[in-house]
Structures are given as structure tokens and as C-alpha cells.
Motif scaffolding. Structure first.
Motif, PDB file in Angstrom:
ATOM      1  N   ALA A   1       0.880  -1.274   0.050  1.00 39.23           N
ATOM      2  CA  ALA A   1      -0.017  -0.018   0.052  1.00 39.23           C
ATOM      3  C   ALA A   1       0.768   1.365  -0.069  1.00 39.23           C
ATOM      4  O   ALA A   1       1.786   1.231   0.753  1.00 39.23           O
ATOM      5  N   ALA A   2       0.432   2.216  -0.844  1.00 38.44           N
ATOM      6  CA  ALA A   2       0.998   3.467  -0.773  1.00 38.44           C
ATOM      7  C   ALA A   2       0.382   4.531  -0.202  1.00 38.44           C
ATOM      8  O   ALA A   2      -0.912   4.784  -0.519  1.00 38.44           O
ATOM      9  N   VAL A   3       0.839   5.187   0.865  1.00 33.19           N
ATOM     10  CA  VAL A   3       0.169   6.207   1.328  1.00 33.19           C
ATOM     11  C   VAL A   3       0.792   7.428   1.630  1.00 33.19           C
ATOM     12  O   VAL A   3       2.029   7.599   1.902  1.00 33.19           O
TER      13      VAL A   3
END
Length: 128
Positions: free
Chosen positions: A4-6
Motif C-alpha cells: 500500500a502506498a500512503v
């Protein structure tokens, strides 16, 4: 395996609109507010503060901030009120600190608007 890229903000960006600037730091409400939000020390508070006056509020790109604080601001112009409403609709935070500089009629016209504006209630009397 999952990834996941946040996007993570490096700090909460706070715009403080100073309604009663003072050259004496011990008599300036906003100086105390800035210090509370970002105290000196080895550990970063997580808040970045920027101060403008009520005239400059109309020129500021509010989308650059997470929170706007109105600190004893005399009046809010119609363009500034519209920008603040859009800012709040898009998830921005708004704190309003009333004080002796505030014009209740102007606040009601710009920010309360008969219950349709940002203020949850009508400003009836300012006491100093």
C-alpha cells in the motif's frame, strides 16, 4: 503479499488569521497560540504555523493548509467566507476564536447566514 502506498504529511499545516496583531509578544494572543501549537524544543510538535492578517486571508490558497484558525478577526469578507466554506467542504478544519475585535453583525451575515453558513449559531453579543 500486499503493498500500500500512503501519502503522509510531514506536518499539520495551520493558517492563523490574526485579528489583533501586537508588537509586544506578551500582549499578542496569536504569539501564545503559535507557541502552544509549535513549542520550542528538541521534539517537533508536528505542526507548522503561518500567520496572516484578515486582508491577506483573501489572497491565501487555503488548500495548502489542513486547519485555519480565525483569531479575533474583525470581519470576514464575502470572498473569504466562500473560500472558507469550500475549504471546510473539502475536509479542512476551521477554528473560530471570537474576541473584542469581532463585529457580530458581519459574522452573522458572512458566516452564520440564518443557519446556512459555517457558524453553528448566531453571534449575539461580544463582551470585552
Amino acid at each position: 503479499m500486499r503493498y500500500a502506498a500512503v501519502d503522509v504529511a510531514s506536518a499539520i499545516r495551520v493558517l492563523i488569521v490574526d485579528g489583533e496583531a501586537s508588537t509586544d509578544d506578551f500582549d499578542d494572543e496569536v504569539t501564545f497560540l503559535k507557541t502552544a501549537l509549535r513549542p520550542e524544543g528538541e521534539v517537533f510538535s508536528g505542526n507548522e504555523t503561518h500567520v496572516v492578517d484578515e486582508v491577506q486571508l483573501e489572497e491565501v490558497n487555503l488548500s495548502s493548509y489542513h486547519v485555519v484558525i480565525l483569531a479575533n478577526v474583525y470581519r470576514i469578507s464575502e470572498p473569504a467566507a466562500e473560500a472558507l466554506e469550500q475549504f471546510v467542504r473539502q475536509g479542512g478544519g476551521l477554528l473560530i476564536f471570537l474576541g473584542d475585535q469581532v463585529d457580530a453583525d458581519l459574522y452573522n451575515a458572512a458566516l452564520y447566514r440564518g443557519g446556512e453558513g459555517l457558524l453553528p449559531g448566531e453571534v449575539t453579543q461580544i463582551r470585552s
